[in-house]
Design a protein around this motif. Structure first.
Motif, PDB file in Angstrom:
ATOM      1  N   MET A  77      -6.539  20.222  -5.491  1.00 30.99           N
ATOM      2  CA  MET A  77      -7.853  19.535  -4.894  1.00 30.99           C
ATOM      3  C   MET A  77      -8.011  18.174  -5.219  1.00 30.99           C
ATOM      4  SD  MET A  77      -9.953  23.115  -6.642  1.00 30.99           S
ATOM      5  CE  MET A  77      -9.246  22.719  -8.270  1.00 30.99           C
ATOM      6  N   VAL A  78      -8.529  17.693  -4.159  1.00 29.10           N
ATOM      7  CA  VAL A  78      -9.083  16.235  -4.520  1.00 29.10           C
ATOM      8  C   VAL A  78     -10.517  16.238  -4.676  1.00 29.10           C
ATOM      9  CG1 VAL A  78      -9.430  13.957  -3.057  1.00 29.10           C
ATOM     10  CG2 VAL A  78      -7.326  15.511  -2.826  1.00 29.10           C
ATOM     11  N   MET A  79     -10.934  15.810  -5.861  1.00 24.91           N
ATOM     12  CA  MET A  79     -12.512  16.096  -6.193  1.00 24.91           C
ATOM     13  C   MET A  79     -13.254  15.007  -5.512  1.00 24.91           C
ATOM     14  SD  MET A  79     -11.736  19.011  -7.719  1.00 24.91           S
ATOM     15  CE  MET A  79     -13.015  19.009  -9.350  1.00 24.91           C
ATOM     16  N   LEU A  93     -10.258  10.003   1.277  1.00 24.18           N
ATOM     17  CA  LEU A  93      -9.774  10.980   2.411  1.00 24.18           C
ATOM     18  C   LEU A  93      -8.503  10.600   3.170  1.00 24.18           C
ATOM     19  CD1 LEU A  93     -12.834  12.539   3.970  1.00 24.18           C
ATOM     20  CD2 LEU A  93     -11.467  13.441   2.442  1.00 24.18           C
ATOM     21  N   GLU A  94      -8.326   9.397   3.534  1.00 21.70           N
ATOM     22  CA  GLU A  94      -6.979   8.686   4.012  1.00 21.70           C
ATOM     23  C   GLU A  94      -6.091   8.433   3.110  1.00 21.70           C
ATOM     24  OE1 GLU A  94      -6.061   4.687   6.550  1.00 21.70           O
ATOM     25  OE2 GLU A  94      -7.957   4.835   5.980  1.00 21.70           O
ATOM     26  N   ASP A  95      -6.318   8.077   1.964  1.00 18.19           N
ATOM     27  CA  ASP A  95      -5.159   7.815   0.851  1.00 18.19           C
ATOM     28  C   ASP A  95      -4.696   9.137   0.411  1.00 18.19           C
ATOM     29  OD1 ASP A  95      -4.092   5.923  -0.935  1.00 18.19           O
ATOM     30  OD2 ASP A  95      -5.119   7.320  -2.490  1.00 18.19           O
ATOM     31  N   SER A  96      -5.343  10.010   0.267  1.00 20.43           N
ATOM     32  CA  SER A  96      -5.133  11.459  -0.400  1.00 20.43           C
ATOM     33  C   SER A  96      -4.308  12.336   0.636  1.00 20.43           C
ATOM     34  CB  SER A  96      -6.213  12.289  -0.778  1.00 20.43           C
ATOM     35  OG  SER A  96      -7.148  12.652   0.252  1.00 20.43           O
ATOM     36  N   THR A 152     -10.831  -2.590 -10.543  1.00 18.77           N
ATOM     37  CA  THR A 152     -10.200  -3.699 -10.059  1.00 18.77           C
ATOM     38  C   THR A 152      -9.602  -3.039  -8.692  1.00 18.77           C
ATOM     39  OG1 THR A 152      -8.156  -3.935 -11.197  1.00 18.77           O
ATOM     40  CG2 THR A 152      -9.564  -5.433 -11.848  1.00 18.77           C
ATOM     41  N   GLY A 153      -9.522  -3.730  -7.561  1.00 24.22           N
ATOM     42  CA  GLY A 153      -8.682  -3.423  -6.472  1.00 24.22           C
ATOM     43  C   GLY A 153      -9.099  -2.227  -5.896  1.00 24.22           C
ATOM     44  N   PHE A 154      -8.215  -1.353  -5.360  1.00 23.45           N
ATOM     45  CA  PHE A 154      -8.395  -0.055  -4.643  1.00 23.45           C
ATOM     46  C   PHE A 154      -8.535   1.134  -5.671  1.00 23.45           C
ATOM     47  CE2 PHE A 154      -6.731  -2.572  -1.247  1.00 23.45           C
ATOM     48  CZ  PHE A 154      -7.653  -2.254  -0.236  1.00 23.45           C
ATOM     49  N   PRO A 155      -9.563   2.150  -5.771  1.00 23.34           N
ATOM     50  CA  PRO A 155      -9.352   3.180  -6.836  1.00 23.34           C
ATOM     51  C   PRO A 155      -7.778   4.009  -6.525  1.00 23.34           C
ATOM     52  CG  PRO A 155     -11.361   3.414  -5.367  1.00 23.34           C
ATOM     53  CD  PRO A 155     -10.517   2.016  -4.877  1.00 23.34           C
ATOM     54  N   LYS A 156      -7.491   4.458  -7.700  1.00 21.45           N
ATOM     55  CA  LYS A 156      -6.133   5.252  -7.710  1.00 21.45           C
ATOM     56  C   LYS A 156      -6.478   6.736  -7.966  1.00 21.45           C
ATOM     57  CE  LYS A 156      -4.541   3.150 -11.342  1.00 21.45           C
ATOM     58  NZ  LYS A 156      -5.518   1.963 -11.551  1.00 21.45           N
ATOM     59  N   GLY A 157      -5.646   7.592  -7.061  1.00 20.96           N
ATOM     60  CA  GLY A 157      -5.951   9.029  -7.015  1.00 20.96           C
ATOM     61  C   GLY A 157      -4.905   9.527  -8.054  1.00 20.96           C
ATOM     62  N   VAL A 158      -5.597   9.967  -9.253  1.00 20.88           N
ATOM     63  CA  VAL A 158      -4.803  10.342 -10.468  1.00 20.88           C
ATOM     64  C   VAL A 158      -4.598  11.773 -10.421  1.00 20.88           C
ATOM     65  CG1 VAL A 158      -5.297  10.613 -13.167  1.00 20.88           C
ATOM     66  CG2 VAL A 158      -6.041   8.608 -11.942  1.00 20.88           C
ATOM     67  N   GLY A 345      -1.000   8.454  -2.995  1.00 15.53           N
ATOM     68  CA  GLY A 345      -1.276   7.621  -1.784  1.00 15.53           C
ATOM     69  C   GLY A 345      -0.769   6.176  -2.129  1.00 15.53           C
ATOM     70  N   ARG A 346      -1.332   5.267  -1.950  1.00 11.54           N
ATOM     71  CA  ARG A 346      -0.899   3.803  -2.112  1.00 11.54           C
ATOM     72  C   ARG A 346      -0.494   3.773  -3.404  1.00 11.54           C
ATOM     73  NH1 ARG A 346      -4.320  -0.916  -0.464  1.00 11.54           N
ATOM     74  NH2 ARG A 346      -5.185   0.555   1.029  1.00 11.54           N
ATOM     75  N   PHE A 347      -0.869   4.406  -4.290  1.00  8.31           N
ATOM     76  CA  PHE A 347      -0.182   4.076  -5.831  1.00  8.31           C
ATOM     77  C   PHE A 347       0.722   4.969  -6.126  1.00  8.31           C
ATOM     78  CE2 PHE A 347      -4.344   1.736  -5.712  1.00  8.31           C
ATOM     79  CZ  PHE A 347      -4.104   0.764  -6.146  1.00  8.31           C
ATOM     80  N   ALA A 348       1.258   5.718  -5.177  1.00  4.60           N
ATOM     81  CA  ALA A 348       2.269   6.928  -5.520  1.00  4.60           C
ATOM     82  C   ALA A 348       3.402   6.304  -6.366  1.00  4.60           C
ATOM     83  CB  ALA A 348       2.580   7.509  -4.469  1.00  4.60           C
TER      84      ALA A 348
END
Length: 474
Positions: A77-79, A93-96, A152-158, A345-348
Motif C-alpha cells: 500500500m502506497v499511503m 504515483l509515477e515513482d511508485s 532535500t531533493g526528491f521524497p523517498k518511498g520507504v 522507485g528512483r531510490f530503489a
C-alpha cells in the motif's frame, strides 16, 4: 511466517470492540468480515495478490476497511498524503509505479488530472470475486510504502514490512504496556506512520481505537476529562492545543487516562511541565518513517527527571551517536528489526543502512545514563559565524512566552555571518516584536536571538502536523 494479523485477531477476540467512530462501533470480527468482502470486490477490478496499490482517503472506517482488504490481498500500500499538491502526488504515483489508485469520493479532486482511479463508493457496490485469503504472512513482505517529506531533493518511498511493523508495535507495548480494555484515541492521519502504527498495535494487542477524522480539540479534551480513552498520540502543536483547552476549562485529565505519546520532533519543556500540572502523563518519543514509528521513548516515570529527553531505545533497538563533537553531539544512528530494508522507485538502489546502521540526519546526544536527547535536524542546523545554532532551542524559548502560541525558526542567508536565525510566530495575544526580542535576550546568547521576527497566522506543517522549517522562508 507470521499470522495474518486481521484473521488472527478476529479469531482470538471476535466480539471485542475494535473501532469506534462518532457513535458507531465495529468488533474485530465485523472489521474482518467487511475487509474480506472488500478484498473480493477488489479482485474483480483486476487487482491481484501482491500488487502495489496507492490508497488515499480521510481517517474514517471506510479507509480502515479498505486498507485491511489490501492487507488481506498482501498488496503493497502506497499511503498517499491527502494534504499534498497534485504535483507532489503525481511524483509519488509515477515513482511508485502503483498499478491501481483507490480513492475516497471526497478526495478524488485532489488527484492529478488524468489519473485512473477506483472510487471507494464504486468498489463498495461492486461484484465479489473469488480470493484465497492466506493465513500467514512472511516477515519480509512489504505492507506499506510511505514517502518521506523530502528534506532535500526528491521524497523517498520507504518500504515498511510485516516484520518492521510487528517489531515496532511489540517494542512499543513492551515499553508502555497495553491492556485489552485500553482505548487509543487516534486523531493523527492513518496515512502517516503514527496513525498506521495505532492500527497495527490494535490488531496485535486487541485494544480499541477511538477514531477521529480530524483533530477536534474540544471533543478530544472532553474525552480525556471523561476517561473515554486511555492513550493518545500527539505532536507538539496538538499537545499544546489540548493543554490550552484543559487550562481554559480549569480541568484535569481523568484518572483513567494513562499516557500521551508525543512524537514528530522535540516537545518544548514548557509543555511537559504544563501537562504534569494537569495530571496528563506525556511520554516523549523519537522515531521516523524509516523506523515504522518509535525507536526510543521516555518512560512516564522519568518524564520530569529527564525532561526534554526522548528516553532510551526500546527493547529490540539500538542507538549510536556518529562522529560526536566535544559535547558528545553527533548524528543519531539506529539499528533494529524495525528499520526499513530500503526504498522504491528512483531510490530503489540506495542502501537504507551503512554497516547495519540507519543514519537519520538528526543531531543528538546520549547522556551518562543512556537517555537520548534529540537536538535538531542536521538539515535545519543554522551555522552563523562558525557557531552552530539549533532552531528547536530558539523555538523552545519563544514558546515559554505566554503570548506565543506557535513558533518556527530557520536560517536566512546573511553576507556578514553566512546565516542568521529568523523566527515566524503565531500569537495567543498581542505582544511587540521588541518585547519578544528582549525576552529572548534574557535566555539566549545574543547570536541565537532571531534577527527578524515575523508575526503570521499559521506555520507550514505536513500531514502529521509536523513543522516544515524548510518552507518557512517560502
Amino acid at each position: 511466517m507470521y499470522p495474518n494479523w486481521i484473521l488472527q485477531r478476529a479469531y482470538l477476540t471476535p466480539f471485542r470492540k475494535a473501532l469506534t467512530f462518532k457513535k458507531q462501533s465495529w468488533t474485530f470480527q465485523e472489521l474482518n468480515d467487511e475487509s474480506i468482502k472488500r478484498a473480493r470486490q477488489l479482485v474483480t477490478l483486476g487487482i491481484q495478490q501482491g500488487d502495489r496499490i496507492a490508497i488515499m482517503g480521510p481517517s474514517k472506517p471506510e479507509l480502515v476497511i479498505m486498507m485491511y482488504a489490501c492487507m488481506h490481498l498482501q498488496c503493497e500500500m502506497v499511503m498517499l498524503n491527502r494534504r499534498l499538491s497534485q504535483d507532489e502526488l503525481a511524483y509519488q504515483l509515477e515513482d511508485s509505479e502503483a498499478v491501481a489508485v483507490l480513492v475516497a469520493d471526497e478526495d478524488v479532486e485532489k488527484l492529478p488530472t488524468e489519473t485512473t482511479y477506483h472510487l471507494f463508493s464504486a468498489i463498495e457496490k461492486g461484484a465479489e470475486g473469488a480470493v484465497d485469503i492466506v493465513k500467514e504472512w512472511p516477515l519480509h513482505q512489504t505492507t506499506t510504502i510511505m514517502y518521506t517529506s523530502g528534506t532535500t531533493g526528491f521524497p523517498k518511498g520507504v518500504r515498511q514490512t510485516v516484520g518492521n511493523h510487528q517489531a515496532s508495535a511489540t517494542a512499543s507495548v513492551l515499553n508502555i504496556g497495553l491492556q485489552a480494555q485500553d482505548v487509543w484515541l487516534c486523531a493523527v492521519p492513518l496515512f502517516h506512520i503514527s496513525g498506521f502504527s495505532i492500527l497495527v498495535r490494535s490488531l496485535l494487542y486487541g485494544n480499541q481505537i477511538f477514531l477521529y477524522e480530524q483533530f477536534d480539540v474540544e471533543s478530544i479534551a472532553q474525552n480525556i476529562m471523561d476517561g473515554d480513552v486511555t492513550h493518545m498520540s500527539v505532536v507538539a502543536v496538538t499537545l499544546e492545543r489540548i493543554l490550552h483547552t484543559l487550562e481554559q476549562r480549569n480541568a484535569r485529565a481523568s484518572s483513567y487516562f494513562k499516557l500521551m505519546l508525543a512524537g514528530g520532533g522535540p516537545v518544548p519543556v514548557d509543555y511537559l511541565a504544563r501537562a504534569h500540572a494537569l495530571n496528563l502523563a506525556v511520554a516523549q518519543t523519537y522515531g521516523m518513517t524509516e523506523t515504522s514509528s518509535q525507536t526510543a521513548t521516555l518512560a512516564s516515570e522519568d518524564a520530569m527527571r529527564k525532561i526534554g529527553s526522548a528516553g532510551k531505545p526500546l527493547f529490540f533497538n539500538q542507538i549510536m551517536i556518529a562522529e560526536p563533537n566535544a559535547k558528545g553531539e553527533g548524528e543519531i544512528c539506529i539499528r533494529g528489526p524495525h528499520v526499513t530494508p530500503g526504498y522504491i522507485g528512483r531510490f530503489a538502489q540506495k542502501n537504507a543502512t551503512k554497516a547495519g546502521w540507519l543514519h537519520t540526519g538528526d543531531i543528538g546526544y546520549v547522556d551518562e545514563e543512556g537517555y537520548l536527547f534529540v537536538i535538531d535536524r542536521r538539515a535545519d542546523l543554522i551555522i552563523s559565524g562558525g557557531e552552530n545554532i539549533y532552531p528547536a532551542e530558539i523555538e523552545n524559548v519563544l514558546l515559554t512566552h505566554p503570548a506565543v502560541k506557535e513558533a518556527g525558526v530557520c536560517g536566512m542567508p546573511d553576507e556578514q555571518w553566512g546565516q542568521v536565525p529568523i523566527a515566524f510566530i503565531v500569537l495567543n495575544e498581542q505582544v511587540s516584536v521588541e518585547q519578544l526580542k528582549a525576552f529572548c535576550l534574557q535566555k539566549l546568547a545574543k547570536y541565537k536571538v532571531p534577527k527578524e521576527m515575523i508575526i503570521t497566522d499559521s506555520l507550514p506543517r505536513n500531514g502529521a502536523d509536523k513543522l516544515l522549517r524548510r518552507k518557512l522562508l517560502q
